[in-house]
Design a protein around this motif. Sequence first.
Motif, short mmCIF file in Angstrom:
data_model
loop_
_atom_site.label_atom_id
_atom_site.label_comp_id
_atom_site.label_asym_id
_atom_site.label_seq_id
_atom_site.Cartn_x
_atom_site.Cartn_y
_atom_site.Cartn_z
N GLY B 39 0.80 -1.21 0.00
CA GLY B 39 0.00 0.00 0.00
C GLY B 39 0.83 1.27 0.00
N PHE B 40 1.83 1.34 0.89
CA PHE B 40 2.60 2.58 0.98
C PHE B 40 3.38 2.84 -0.30
N ASN B 130 -4.23 -3.33 2.02
CA ASN B 130 -3.32 -2.68 1.08
C ASN B 130 -4.05 -1.63 0.26
N VAL B 133 -4.67 1.41 2.54
CA VAL B 133 -3.47 2.22 2.76
C VAL B 133 -3.06 2.91 1.46
#
Lengths: 86, 156
Positions: B39-40, B130, B133
């Motif tokens: 995700g990030f 995910n 985020v």
Amino acid sequence: MKKAIIFVVFAAFLFFAAYEIHPFGELDDSRMDDYIIENAQNETAANNVVTSVVFDYRGYDTLGEATVLFTAIAGALVVLRRVKNE
Amino acid sequence: MSEERMSVIVTTIASLLFPFIFIFSFYVIMHGHLTPGGGFQGGAIGASAIVMLIVAYGAREVYKKASDEKLSIFESVGGLLFVLVGILGFILAASFLSNFLVGEPIFGNIPPFGSNPGELNSGGILPLLNIAVGMKVIGGLASVVLIMALAGGEKK
């Protein structure tokens, strides 16, 4: 005098902590690692064990990270919005 | 107003590349439980696509299409989705953020032990988290860069 005593006490604590610290490069207890390597694929159904640790075993930590991001962005928007409206 | 905008070559190439970068971002987010990333990282890629549009077209033009309010709403929906999935784990299974989708038909296929090619339909709640985020990071980073570009471009 008082400051000197405080300094000596804190220095003693510091040296004691440095003396007691885990030796660099020495192997640590590996029960946690073994458990995660053995069971991560079964318990979280994910191939990527790193993601399964980050989002499942340590999900609270990721929630906190997302909160940090939210707070930082809210702060940036609050500080910079005034410039836009003037 | 239009002096922020770069030349035709830059804007054309930016518009051409934008969907591909966004698709790559979505790929990194969706395959977070199979490949490196998540995700990030995918969210940072998607935000960089929007930053590329800001560089090429100028902040004002992007603000008309995607204002920072809209991006903030997008981010907040991502955060709410994360918490909602956690609370669903609380209701349907043992505890907050517990992986209640393992063994279910959606995202629940358990892979064999050891290295294997992997499939998208696995991972339990990890793909949902995910996505949450990723939405958060895309909306958040893009809105911060947009509001900074708007504030920096203000000259009186």
